[in-house]
Design an enzyme around this catalytic site. Structure first.
Site: not given
Length: 168
Positions: A14, A8, A73
């Site tokens: 994030r 990253y 889900w």
């Protein structure tokens, strides 16, 4: 034990939630950080070749992700889960697919003249959706052709053969 490598930018961003989870679970990993200035050399053309294409890729992926995120889900009550799935697949999916089909038009790929990760994401999402409604793409042969084109990329075809066989 697997070896993890987190790649990253040199910031929290994030990736920080992943670092927290690794820390909490005492999982060792390599924290590989890259500088923003080095990103253009590193990133693949899978994101789009121009800034406009990159925006278009993001728009397609975000649109698909927004739709897929609407499915319950993890819903435990099967009757509610079935009802929402049916609604999404019969009422909401058709206009989305029509718009995607129109956007693709006679082009070979969703964006530009080469494959992008938007094409990959379309194939992944559509494969999942077809588990629940096998005739979903019957009136969208161009979208079916795009799926097959992605699936026929040698590295992708190899992965599909090697991956664990699961329903989703």
């Amino acid at each position: 034990m697997p070896n993890y490598k987190l790649i990253y930018f040199n910031m929290r961003g994030r990736a920080e939630i992943i670092r927290y989870i690794f820390a909490y679970l005492d999982i060792k990993y390599e924290d590989h950080r890259i500088e923003q200035a080095d990103w253009p050399e590193i990133k693949s053309n899978l994101a789009g070749k121009t800034e406009l294409e990159q925006c278009q890729v993001d728009a397609i992926v975000d649109t698909l992700d927004d739709f897929m995120s609407r499915f319950p889900w993890a819903e435990k009550r099967q009757d509610i889960k079935n009802q929402i799935f049916k609604e999404l697949l019969t009422c909401d999916a058709p206009p989305l697919l029509q718009n995607l089909d129109t956007y693709l038009g006679e082009n070979e790929w969703l964006i530009g003249d080469s494959v992008t990760w938007a094409d990959f994401y379309w194939e992944i999402c559509s494969t999942t959706l077809l588990v629940f409604k096998s005739d979903l793409l019957d009136i969208h042969p161009r979208l079916v052709t795009l799926r097959k084109k992605v699936q026929s990329i040698p590295a992708i075809a190899d992965w599909i053969l090697r991956r664990p066989q699961t329903k989703l």
